[in-house]
Write a protein that holds these residues in place. Structure first.
Motif, PDB file in Angstrom:
ATOM      1  N   LYS A 316       0.843  -1.191   0.000  1.00 56.56           N
ATOM      2  CA  LYS A 316       0.000   0.000   0.000  1.00 56.56           C
ATOM      3  C   LYS A 316       0.882   1.248   0.000  1.00 56.56           C
ATOM      4  CE  LYS A 316      -4.000   1.605   2.422  1.00 56.56           C
ATOM      5  NZ  LYS A 316      -4.488   1.881   3.720  1.00 56.56           N
ATOM      6  N   TYR A 317       0.489   2.272  -0.701  1.00 55.25           N
ATOM      7  CA  TYR A 317       1.233   3.518  -0.647  1.00 55.25           C
ATOM      8  C   TYR A 317       0.290   4.675  -0.962  1.00 55.25           C
ATOM      9  CZ  TYR A 317       1.223   3.387  -5.725  1.00 55.25           C
ATOM     10  OH  TYR A 317       0.829   3.351  -7.031  1.00 55.25           O
ATOM     11  N   GLY A 318       0.762   5.890  -0.635  1.00 48.74           N
ATOM     12  CA  GLY A 318       0.000   7.094  -0.963  1.00 48.74           C
ATOM     13  C   GLY A 318       0.882   8.060  -1.723  1.00 48.74           C
ATOM     14  N   CYS A 319       1.574   8.931  -0.974  1.00 46.99           N
ATOM     15  CA  CYS A 319       2.304  10.046  -1.599  1.00 46.99           C
ATOM     16  C   CYS A 319       3.626   9.656  -2.236  1.00 46.99           C
ATOM     17  CB  CYS A 319       2.574  11.100  -0.541  1.00 46.99           C
ATOM     18  SG  CYS A 319       3.672  10.484   0.762  1.00 46.99           S
ATOM     19  N   ARG A 320       4.225   8.568  -1.775  1.00 44.28           N
ATOM     20  CA  ARG A 320       5.569   8.151  -2.188  1.00 44.28           C
ATOM     21  C   ARG A 320       6.611   9.201  -1.860  1.00 44.28           C
ATOM     22  NH1 ARG A 320       4.630   3.659  -5.873  1.00 44.28           N
ATOM     23  NH2 ARG A 320       6.804   3.675  -6.541  1.00 44.28           N
ATOM     24  N   MET A 321       6.364  10.035  -0.881  1.00 46.62           N
ATOM     25  CA  MET A 321       7.296  11.106  -0.516  1.00 46.62           C
ATOM     26  C   MET A 321       7.521  11.179   0.992  1.00 46.62           C
ATOM     27  SD  MET A 321       6.208  14.341  -2.770  1.00 46.62           S
ATOM     28  CE  MET A 321       6.112  14.299  -4.544  1.00 46.62           C
ATOM     29  N   GLY A 322       7.097  10.182   1.730  1.00 50.28           N
ATOM     30  CA  GLY A 322       7.338  10.205   3.172  1.00 50.28           C
ATOM     31  C   GLY A 322       6.381  11.082   3.946  1.00 50.28           C
ATOM     32  N   ILE A 323       5.221  11.377   3.388  1.00 53.10           N
ATOM     33  CA  ILE A 323       4.310  12.300   4.061  1.00 53.10           C
ATOM     34  C   ILE A 323       3.093  11.597   4.657  1.00 53.10           C
ATOM     35  CG2 ILE A 323       2.749  14.261   3.648  1.00 53.10           C
ATOM     36  CD1 ILE A 323       4.877  15.121   1.536  1.00 53.10           C
ATOM     37  N   CYS A 324       2.492  10.691   3.900  1.00 55.60           N
ATOM     38  CA  CYS A 324       1.160  10.211   4.296  1.00 55.60           C
ATOM     39  C   CYS A 324       1.188   9.006   5.239  1.00 55.60           C
ATOM     40  CB  CYS A 324       0.358   9.850   3.051  1.00 55.60           C
ATOM     41  SG  CYS A 324       1.011   8.415   2.175  1.00 55.60           S
ATOM     42  N   HIS A 325       2.285   8.321   5.350  1.00 55.57           N
ATOM     43  CA  HIS A 325       2.449   7.127   6.194  1.00 55.57           C
ATOM     44  C   HIS A 325       1.608   5.935   5.726  1.00 55.57           C
ATOM     45  CE1 HIS A 325       5.079   8.638   9.455  1.00 55.57           C
ATOM     46  NE2 HIS A 325       4.627   9.804   9.006  1.00 55.57           N
ATOM     47  N   GLN A 326       1.015   6.011   4.546  1.00 58.59           N
ATOM     48  CA  GLN A 326       0.214   4.871   4.086  1.00 58.59           C
ATOM     49  C   GLN A 326       1.070   3.649   3.789  1.00 58.59           C
ATOM     50  OE1 GLN A 326      -3.110   5.395   1.402  1.00 58.59           O
ATOM     51  NE2 GLN A 326      -2.905   7.598   1.584  1.00 58.59           N
ATOM     52  N   CYS A 327       2.362   3.857   3.562  1.00 56.99           N
ATOM     53  CA  CYS A 327       3.237   2.722   3.232  1.00 56.99           C
ATOM     54  C   CYS A 327       3.914   2.161   4.471  1.00 56.99           C
ATOM     55  CB  CYS A 327       4.291   3.168   2.220  1.00 56.99           C
ATOM     56  SG  CYS A 327       5.401   4.408   2.914  1.00 56.99           S
ATOM     57  N   SER A 328       3.513   2.627   5.669  1.00 57.06           N
ATOM     58  CA  SER A 328       4.203   2.181   6.885  1.00 57.06           C
ATOM     59  C   SER A 328       4.108   0.668   7.047  1.00 57.06           C
ATOM     60  CB  SER A 328       3.600   2.858   8.115  1.00 57.06           C
ATOM     61  OG  SER A 328       3.943   4.219   8.098  1.00 57.06           O
ATOM     62  N   ILE A 352       8.606   1.371   9.686  1.00 53.27           N
ATOM     63  CA  ILE A 352       9.312   2.243   8.733  1.00 53.27           C
ATOM     64  C   ILE A 352       8.351   2.620   7.610  1.00 53.27           C
ATOM     65  CG2 ILE A 352      11.640   1.352   9.160  1.00 53.27           C
ATOM     66  CD1 ILE A 352      11.196  -0.370   6.592  1.00 53.27           C
ATOM     67  N   GLN A 353       8.713   3.674   6.874  1.00 60.17           N
ATOM     68  CA  GLN A 353       7.954   4.035   5.671  1.00 60.17           C
ATOM     69  C   GLN A 353       8.707   3.462   4.469  1.00 60.17           C
ATOM     70  OE1 GLN A 353       8.280   8.061   7.408  1.00 60.17           O
ATOM     71  NE2 GLN A 353       6.545   8.512   6.082  1.00 60.17           N
ATOM     72  N   LEU A 354       8.050   2.558   3.767  1.00 61.15           N
ATOM     73  CA  LEU A 354       8.732   1.859   2.671  1.00 61.15           C
ATOM     74  C   LEU A 354       9.233   2.816   1.598  1.00 61.15           C
ATOM     75  CD1 LEU A 354       6.338  -1.171   2.040  1.00 61.15           C
ATOM     76  CD2 LEU A 354       8.525  -1.197   3.239  1.00 61.15           C
ATOM     77  N   CYS A 355       8.488   3.911   1.364  1.00 57.99           N
ATOM     78  CA  CYS A 355       8.807   4.770   0.213  1.00 57.99           C
ATOM     79  C   CYS A 355      10.067   5.591   0.414  1.00 57.99           C
ATOM     80  CB  CYS A 355       7.628   5.685  -0.125  1.00 57.99           C
ATOM     81  SG  CYS A 355       7.324   6.946   1.105  1.00 57.99           S
ATOM     82  N   VAL A 356      10.518   5.758   1.657  1.00 58.73           N
ATOM     83  CA  VAL A 356      11.719   6.576   1.885  1.00 58.73           C
ATOM     84  C   VAL A 356      12.807   5.792   2.621  1.00 58.73           C
ATOM     85  CG1 VAL A 356      10.586   8.826   1.817  1.00 58.73           C
ATOM     86  CG2 VAL A 356      10.683   7.585   3.985  1.00 58.73           C
TER      87      VAL A 356
HETATM   88  S1  FES Z   1       3.601   6.488   0.509  1.00 61.23           S
HETATM   89 FE1  FES Z   1       3.239   8.242   1.719  1.00 61.23          FE
HETATM   90  S2  FES Z   1       4.705   8.033   3.313  1.00 61.23           S
HETATM   91 FE2  FES Z   1       5.163   6.415   1.969  1.00 61.23          FE
END
Ligand code: FES
Length: 367
Positions: A316-328, A352-356
């Motif tokens: 799962k992911y959202g912003c891919r920028m470390g903001i939304c925490h959806q990828c935690s 951890i946040q996978l995207c960052v």
């Molecule tokens: S996708 Fe938003 S913090 Fe990782």
């Protein structure tokens, strides 16, 4: 048949019977897309119903999401996904309209500037046509209007105006009576995005003061300065919102900090994610996605989200920028480097946040 295809439970059952798999979207989306792109399940399909030129390099795309999309609050962002030449791209943009537009007309707008060399923004400007369907994620973000009326100051630069437009139109429609000032920095007057909407707001909303600063039109460049802030009445009591290029946001933060504005009264939202310079040689390692029973060897500055996707997993992911925490996600062992801060995690179990998160040596993840 269509009502069966529109029902996730039925699809899950059918996927289980046919393929012994729980993720029906991966199996059925190609079929659904060939019947009608609005039926796909992996993301919310949204049809482009209009495209409006804002400036020479900015357009507003009016989208009609499928009804199952859950809506948004003014100031929030969404991810979109687009297939370009067979490759799926995800990007995050702010919604530029008020939520009332979605509630009353079932449409939303994204106002997007063409970025030099930008694969997705250039494709959207050059190739995206009315009637095309793209994927829309659920809205997220904390760049939200205050719950109670209080004096506000917005400082926006360039296309950073997009969430501000959404907030201003929402506040005006709610008859927000406390003073609201917008300082909007653009290169020239011709670069004002949402010009008609901003000038209309100034006409009909007595609480609103608009100052457009055309930075390149004077004898010398006009950057944000104390003189702009001196002209804002009751500045010290204002709640402040920034959105724009990093330089403008940093400058605004410094100027307000020196005037003693409490940092808790300052809200800002990203334009692009900052990125720490990571030494490539130290990065990478064996990554084990435990629940999926998949192991991958990674090298260089590649985040776990990209590593998982390359291994055909769908975290799962959202912003891919470390903001939304959806990828935690739970890291069960190993060290990762946070791409935003450059800091190393501990070696043990933690979220951890996978995207960052970039592996530094062997890492195991509960995915
Ligand atoms: S996708 Fe938003 S913090 Fe990782």
């Amino acid at each position: 048949m269509l009502s069966l295809l529109e029902n996730n439970g039925a699809l899950r059952w059918l996927g289980k019977q046919l393929f012994n798999r729980e993720d029906p979207a991966a199996f059925f989306d190609p079929l659904l897309a060939s019947i009608d792109p609005m039926l796909v399940r992996q993301y919310v399909p949204a049809r482009v119903v209009d495209i409006v030129d804002e400036t020479a390099d900015t357009r507003t795309f009016v989208l009609q999401p499928a009804p199952r999309w859950q809506g948004f609050a003014a100031g929030q962002h969404v991810n979109i996904c687009i297939d370009i030449d067979g490759v799926r791209h995800n990007r995050t943009f702010s919604l530029s309209c008020s939520p009332r537009q979605w509630q009353q007309h079932g449409t939303v707008t994204l106002t997007i500037k063409r970025l030099p060399g930008g694969r997705v923004t250039n494709w959207m400007h050059d190739q995206l046509t009315i009637g095309t369907t793209l994927g829309l994620g659920e809205a997220f973000g904390e760049f939200l209007a205050p719950e109670l009326p209080e004096p506000l100051l917005f400082i926006a630069g360039g296309s950073g105006i997009t969430p501000v437009l959404s907030l201003l139109e929402t506040l005006a429609a709610d008859d927000f009576r406390a003073p609201v000032t917008l300082l909007y920095f653009v290169r020239t007057q011709a670069d004002v995005i949402g010009a008609e909407r901003l000038y209309a707001l100034r006409q009909r909303w007595p609480a609103f003061t608009l100052t457009v600063v055309a930075t390149d039109e004077g004898r010398t460049p006009q950057y944000l300065s104390d003189s702009h802030l001196d002209a804002v009445p009751g500045l010290s009591a204002r709640r402040c919102y920034f959105c724009g290029p990093k330089g403008l946001m940093d400058l605004a933060g410094d100027l307000l900090y020196h005037r003693g504005i409490d940092e808790h009264r300052i809200h800002s939202t990203f334009f692009s994610a900052p990125k720490a310079a990571l030494p490539d040689a130290d990065l990478g390692g064996d990554v084990r996605f435990e629940r999926s029973n998949v192991s991958v060897e990674a090298s260089g500055d590649v985040a776990l989200l990209e590593i998982a996707e390359a291994a055909r997993l769908s975290p799962k992911y959202g912003c891919r920028m470390g903001i939304c925490h959806q990828c935690s996600c739970r890291k069960t062992s190993g060290t990762v480097i946070n791409r935003l801060t450059g800091k190393a995690s501990g070696p043990g179990e933690e979220s951890i946040q996978l995207c960052v998160s970039v592996p530094q040596g062997p890492v195991t993840v509960d995915l």
